[in-house]
Scaffold this motif. Sequence first.
Motif, mmCIF file in Angstrom:
data_model
loop_
_atom_site.group_PDB
_atom_site.id
_atom_site.type_symbol
_atom_site.label_atom_id
_atom_site.label_comp_id
_atom_site.label_asym_id
_atom_site.label_seq_id
_atom_site.Cartn_x
_atom_site.Cartn_y
_atom_site.Cartn_z
ATOM 1 N N LEU A 122 0.909 -0.684 -0.170
ATOM 2 C CA LEU A 122 -0.233 -0.337 0.056
ATOM 3 C C LEU A 122 0.725 1.451 0.138
ATOM 4 O O LEU A 122 1.140 1.786 0.820
ATOM 5 C CB LEU A 122 -0.758 0.199 1.437
ATOM 6 N N ALA A 123 0.651 2.038 -1.236
ATOM 7 C CA ALA A 123 1.775 2.860 -0.813
ATOM 8 C C ALA A 123 0.956 4.159 -1.216
ATOM 9 O O ALA A 123 -0.363 4.360 -0.325
ATOM 10 C CB ALA A 123 1.478 3.669 -2.654
ATOM 11 N N VAL A 124 1.521 5.568 -0.600
ATOM 12 C CA VAL A 124 1.102 6.808 -0.724
ATOM 13 C C VAL A 124 1.186 7.886 -1.395
ATOM 14 O O VAL A 124 2.108 7.852 -1.735
ATOM 15 C CB VAL A 124 1.190 8.032 0.914
ATOM 16 N N LEU A 125 -0.027 8.473 -1.953
ATOM 17 C CA LEU A 125 -0.083 8.989 -3.677
ATOM 18 C C LEU A 125 -0.124 10.352 -3.038
ATOM 19 O O LEU A 125 -1.267 11.255 -1.943
ATOM 20 C CB LEU A 125 -0.351 9.064 -4.255
ATOM 21 N N VAL A 126 1.206 11.373 -3.201
ATOM 22 C CA VAL A 126 -0.010 13.051 -2.361
ATOM 23 C C VAL A 126 1.023 13.932 -3.862
ATOM 24 O O VAL A 126 1.066 14.190 -4.047
ATOM 25 C CB VAL A 126 1.983 13.193 -1.016
ATOM 26 N N THR A 127 -0.272 14.895 -3.868
ATOM 27 C CA THR A 127 -0.116 15.657 -4.662
ATOM 28 C C THR A 127 -0.455 17.397 -3.932
ATOM 29 O O THR A 127 -0.967 17.093 -2.825
ATOM 30 C CB THR A 127 -1.358 16.158 -5.770
ATOM 31 N N HIS A 128 0.000 18.569 -4.495
ATOM 32 C CA HIS A 128 -0.513 19.569 -4.234
ATOM 33 C C HIS A 128 -1.294 20.632 -5.076
ATOM 34 O O HIS A 128 -0.295 20.644 -6.067
ATOM 35 C CB HIS A 128 0.916 20.020 -3.786
ATOM 36 N N GLY A 129 -3.099 20.606 -5.189
ATOM 37 C CA GLY A 129 -3.281 21.405 -6.023
ATOM 38 C C GLY A 129 -3.739 22.715 -5.704
ATOM 39 O O GLY A 129 -3.781 23.133 -4.587
ATOM 40 N N GLU A 130 -5.198 22.957 -6.356
ATOM 41 C CA GLU A 130 -5.696 24.012 -5.791
ATOM 42 C C GLU A 130 -6.497 23.585 -4.780
ATOM 43 O O GLU A 130 -6.417 25.077 -3.597
ATOM 44 C CB GLU A 130 -7.063 24.165 -6.492
ATOM 45 N N HIS A 131 -6.471 22.711 -3.631
ATOM 46 C CA HIS A 131 -7.135 22.346 -2.616
ATOM 47 C C HIS A 131 -5.555 21.944 -1.427
ATOM 48 O O HIS A 131 -6.350 21.741 -0.433
ATOM 49 C CB HIS A 131 -7.982 22.145 -2.620
ATOM 50 N N GLY A 132 -4.985 22.745 -1.762
ATOM 51 C CA GLY A 132 -4.145 22.201 -0.671
ATOM 52 C C GLY A 132 -2.904 21.011 -0.830
ATOM 53 O O GLY A 132 -3.699 20.284 -2.041
ATOM 54 N N LEU A 133 -2.288 20.664 -0.077
ATOM 55 C CA LEU A 133 -2.002 18.693 -0.369
ATOM 56 C C LEU A 133 -2.843 18.083 0.310
ATOM 57 O O LEU A 133 -3.666 18.072 1.022
ATOM 58 C CB LEU A 133 -0.783 19.196 1.169
ATOM 59 N N GLN A 134 -3.100 16.921 -0.636
ATOM 60 C CA GLN A 134 -4.276 16.093 -0.078
ATOM 61 C C GLN A 134 -2.674 14.606 -0.785
ATOM 62 O O GLN A 134 -2.290 14.184 -1.459
ATOM 63 C CB GLN A 134 -4.610 15.828 -1.442
ATOM 64 N N ALA A 135 -3.619 13.438 0.069
ATOM 65 C CA ALA A 135 -2.940 12.575 -0.136
ATOM 66 C C ALA A 135 -4.220 11.261 0.057
ATOM 67 O O ALA A 135 -4.795 11.446 0.767
ATOM 68 C CB ALA A 135 -2.065 11.677 1.162
ATOM 69 N N SER A 136 -3.380 10.022 -0.541
ATOM 70 C CA SER A 136 -4.560 9.054 -0.789
ATOM 71 C C SER A 136 -4.051 6.902 -0.576
ATOM 72 O O SER A 136 -2.357 7.720 -1.465
ATOM 73 C CB SER A 136 -5.203 8.865 -1.935
ATOM 74 N N HIS A 137 -4.364 6.781 0.163
ATOM 75 C CA HIS A 137 -3.414 5.014 0.482
ATOM 76 C C HIS A 137 -4.362 4.460 -0.484
ATOM 77 O O HIS A 137 -5.178 4.193 -0.941
ATOM 78 C CB HIS A 137 -3.597 5.164 2.125
#
Length: 213
Positions: A24-39
């Motif tokens: 299980l990995a963690v996907l991290v992005t930064h966009g219009e709504h700030g930092l987001q992460a999904s497992h």
Amino acid sequence: MYNPKAFAVQDLPQLQQMMNECRLAVLVTHGEHGLQASHLPLLLDTRQGLHGTLHGHMARANPQWRDLEAGAEALVIFAGADAYVSPSLYPSKAEHGKVVPPWNYLAVHAYGTADVFSEATRLRELVSTLTDRHETGRAQPWKLDDAPAEYVDTMLKAIVGFSLPIQRLEGKRKLSQNRSPEDVAGVRNGLAASLDPQDQALARLIPDASAKE
């Protein structure tokens, strides 16, 4: 990530193996709504791209896929075995007492920008491949085709897929390499004797210098 030379992993096959061993990995992005992460469980295709390509999916209701669609750079974190290291495991503690408790661990960070897709055929292939991977070893592996076709079609409409060619890789194996051979042996033997399965798993990764003599 902070990655001293003693712990850095640069060998591509080793990095890819470390990623494949993480379920299980963690996907991290930064966009219009700030930092987001999904497992997310991901598939790594080592044949695609310079460092390989990651394939996965997330719920359509998860707004993070819009960051990917907008071209935001993504960081994917693969965390391996880890363990707290008590200073009591170091023989050098008895000599001078100048020791502190570190944490040993394995980690890979993969960076890139993703292609987002919603085609049913492509999603079905991705979900089927992911399922087959994790059903391997079961006495009666479940297959995507075991579910009613109409139900599967409905479920596929509720997800979004993505492919992420890896543009940069960072790997770290922090296994007390910066300590003396005696301290390394103390850590390996101490963790191996622990009742915690995670400690035991990390102990098995620490090379036994005496075996080479």
